[in-house]
Design an enzyme around this catalytic site. Sequence first.
Site, PDB file in Angstrom:
ATOM      1  N   ASN A 171       0.780  -1.236   0.000  1.00 11.18           N
ATOM      2  CA  ASN A 171       0.000   0.000   0.000  1.00 11.18           C
ATOM      3  C   ASN A 171       0.812   1.288   0.000  1.00 11.18           C
ATOM      4  O   ASN A 171       0.324   2.315  -0.474  1.00 11.18           O
ATOM      5  CB  ASN A 171      -0.930   0.021   1.225  1.00 11.18           C
ATOM      6  CG  ASN A 171      -1.920  -1.124   1.200  1.00 11.18           C
ATOM      7  OD1 ASN A 171      -2.537  -1.390   0.181  1.00 11.18           O
ATOM      8  ND2 ASN A 171      -2.060  -1.812   2.319  1.00 11.18           N
ATOM      9  N   TYR A 172       2.023   1.268   0.540  1.00 13.05           N
ATOM     10  CA  TYR A 172       2.718   2.531   0.764  1.00 13.05           C
ATOM     11  C   TYR A 172       4.075   2.651   0.086  1.00 13.05           C
ATOM     12  O   TYR A 172       4.520   3.760  -0.191  1.00 13.05           O
ATOM     13  CB  TYR A 172       2.876   2.771   2.272  1.00 13.05           C
ATOM     14  CG  TYR A 172       1.547   2.863   2.976  1.00 13.05           C
ATOM     15  CD1 TYR A 172       0.630   3.847   2.633  1.00 13.05           C
ATOM     16  CD2 TYR A 172       1.181   1.955   3.964  1.00 13.05           C
ATOM     17  CE1 TYR A 172      -0.598   3.932   3.247  1.00 13.05           C
ATOM     18  CE2 TYR A 172      -0.046   2.031   4.598  1.00 13.05           C
ATOM     19  CZ  TYR A 172      -0.936   3.021   4.232  1.00 13.05           C
ATOM     20  OH  TYR A 172      -2.167   3.109   4.833  1.00 13.05           O
ATOM     21  N   ILE A 173       4.754   1.551  -0.175  1.00 11.76           N
ATOM     22  CA  ILE A 173       6.040   1.623  -0.872  1.00 11.76           C
ATOM     23  C   ILE A 173       5.776   1.558  -2.376  1.00 11.76           C
ATOM     24  O   ILE A 173       5.101   0.654  -2.856  1.00 11.76           O
ATOM     25  CB  ILE A 173       6.967   0.458  -0.455  1.00 11.76           C
ATOM     26  CG1 ILE A 173       7.354   0.598   1.018  1.00 11.76           C
ATOM     27  CG2 ILE A 173       8.216   0.431  -1.315  1.00 11.76           C
ATOM     28  CD1 ILE A 173       8.167  -0.560   1.549  1.00 11.76           C
TER      29      ILE A 173
END
Length: 899
Positions: free
Chosen positions: A855-857
């Site tokens: 989700n974030y990297i």
Amino acid sequence: MKSSSPDSAPLARRTNGSASRAKVSKNIDNEMEKSTNGDYAPAGVSIRNGPVTDEMDIDLPALNGKRKARVSTGKPVNYNDAASSSEEDNKPLAKRQRTSVSKAKKDESDSDDAPIARRKSGGKLPPSIDGSDFEQEEKKLAKEKIHIEKKAEKEAKSIRAKESKGKKPVIKESDSEDEPISKSRAKKANGAKKEESDDDVPLTQKIAAKKANGKAPVKTPAKTPVKKPAKGKAAKKEESEEAEAEEDEEYRWWDAPNKDDDSIKWETLEHNGVVFPPDYEPLPKNVKLVYNGTPVSLHVEAEEVAGFFGAMLNSTLNVENPTFQKNFFNDFTEILGKNGGAKDKDGNKVAIKEFSKLDFTRIFEYYQGKSEERKARSSAEKKADKAAKDEFEAPYLYCTWDGRKERVGNFRVEPPSLFRGRGEHPKTGKVKKRVMPEQITINIGPNATVPTPPPGHKWKEIKHDNKATWLAMWQENINGAYKYVMLAANSTVKGQSDFKKFEKARELKKHIDRIRKDYQKELKSELMADRQRATAVYLIDKFALRAGNEKDSENEAETVGCCSLKFEHVTLKPPNTVIFDFLGKDSIRFYDEVTVDPQVFRNLKIFKKSPKTEGDDIFDRLNTGQLNKHLANYMPGLTAKVFRTYNASYTMSTLLQELKATNTSLHEKIKLYNDCNRKVAILCNHKRTVGAGHEAQMGKLTDRIKGLKYQKWRTKQMILDLDPKQKKKKGAEWFELDDDLTQEWIEEHQAFLVEEQRTKITKKFEKDNEKLVAEGEKEMKAKELTERLGVADDLAKKLKKENKTKKVEAEGRTPSVEKLEAAIEKIDQRITTMNLQAEDREGNKEVALGTSKINYIDPRLTVVFAKKFDVPIEKFFSKTLREKFNWAIKSVEDDDWEF
């Protein structure tokens, strides 16, 4: 940035009539500074996510002149008396819950009227990690975090300096579709010009660019009609052929030219609608709901709802929850009342007034039997059923979007059931009603054939909205939320959405230094509104807190985020430690103990200052809308949620840049990536509690490693069997048993090996029999299985003899010392690999690597690592994720791409 005036500052959302003052006086600041001086811990680090045992700060209201100690730990909800007698176990489930329900009512802290934070937690607190290596790692990472932030500051200044000198054109997205999009810098990104836009801006705009290697832009394939998928095996064959033949012709939207009007999502759209769940099958006449010992007959609608509860009696977490029971019973009795109520065998009405008198046992046993029947089906039957299901659903799997074949995501309408929710959702147990075609709106191209609704029904509405990306939509009855049928995660639209999310985070790079400088300055602002806003941005940036939205506690779960934190959600421990304890997204408990900047600690103490008390907002002069509006002044489209993506991706990018290519093994390279991922998870506060099965999993892994050591020892003994002189040549120590392999463990392991072989032989026998039956031949008799199991019996005898003689005879065809030594070398490699896996798994037990990675990297960073270290991307992304991030895999051509 300009400060808000006192007049424009929002007044508090007051619960108890308490609000903070509009300004912070110097006297209060001086008072707080004196009271919080001390040996400050490094700021910006999460210390632990376990129970708090130390004494807390004493900023809570005094009771009878004494300070009330805040205890953060709470007992898990226990819906049943743990010491229930066997007599209780024989009672119907609903009867056994009467005691626990009344007990819950006695405890005021568990009352529905009490604040969420005061009730008992929905589960145990994560284990404390005091003094662990994990805590030490966090402290080391505090310094690394400072290093990364300083690097980010320099990079931001460098980017802006280049732009101001006109080296690169500057492109900034518009905050709305009505405003013009100005020019932006064309930074090399995957060989494509980068384009940023707000999350609300349409997702189908294409990215124009040259390839990184200087090639001309890839031409967009001509739009041609996509045939409807074939059925069954033909479908699989056709899809496989198309995948091979058209691999080079795939739609590379990241290289495609911009659309003139990016608010238009599609020009043509064709699809076949949705799949409805099967109709309800009434229970057999001998299967009844029992009320107070009397079997009752119900109208089919009420019977279906009773079946929802009865079928899930083994889900004790739900059916033993008083809130679940209460909501179910309210809906059930309402449906009963509309359909003539319950009747006994003579047709007399039975008034159902108490949940505790309901007995769902017969219904549960019926559905359990049906479940066992499904599991008992042969492999051939299961395959046939699956093939029939696949054939039926094949027309719904894909749609034709602008002439391209795109996979549809959730085309199945959810069946009716009992709503479960997550955490302590106030509506858990309510009936999710069956969705009818009359509730569904279809969105499709004006010239396309509208899907045919089920016989006797019609659609609610047919739309041709080419500015929307949904195919069908309806409103569910629990929370009144709208459900949408969208394209699958690997579709063009979803890929563009992910791309823009990460590009927006990349754009934040050139503004992050100014944002951090400004909020650090405003932490001491005289205006309370500015000080609260700066403190909130600090917490969101440093600890990845969600911004939070105001909730309607009667209709939604009482979840909170940074801006909606209340007095009881924050506990202060001098000199600069803060404990957060609240229900976060999806009603999941967020519990963390963090060290903050001393000024942030003082500010939180001011925000909690009397007369505020439980129920009052900490950030009473701030809401999410105002926070995001402020952030948008730095960068169009910037919101609080962008910080999580930026911090995770930038941290990972920095860590990967510092890695040097090595000639280590594949497993060591994977661990190297996971180590970087773990640092990101810790620094960005992506934590999780230790899984209940972690210790068991580690135990199994340890046994596997010990099993390899035992295998290695046996192989060495075989060398001695072939050539006893090897003992003198290699040394006696080389042939000794490992210290952690006791005789007791060896005998247990040998028994496991024998049983494992028995299981394999039995399963192979059963599979062979199923194959014979499918081919119309006779099954093998039990005698054949007995003969096959003789191999396992021989192994048991052989191992027993080895234990007695302490000698191992050489095995295999033409065994030799050289072959056995080669086998030992392979075993050593396997042991090394498993040790790395064990170390990796233990290190990751308290961090959510998946949350960060998925989700974030930025997925392009994972692709860069895979290319740089020559690791197959399959080792990091599953098949589903490879489809989802196909744009990242295909667009990164070199290992020098940077976030």
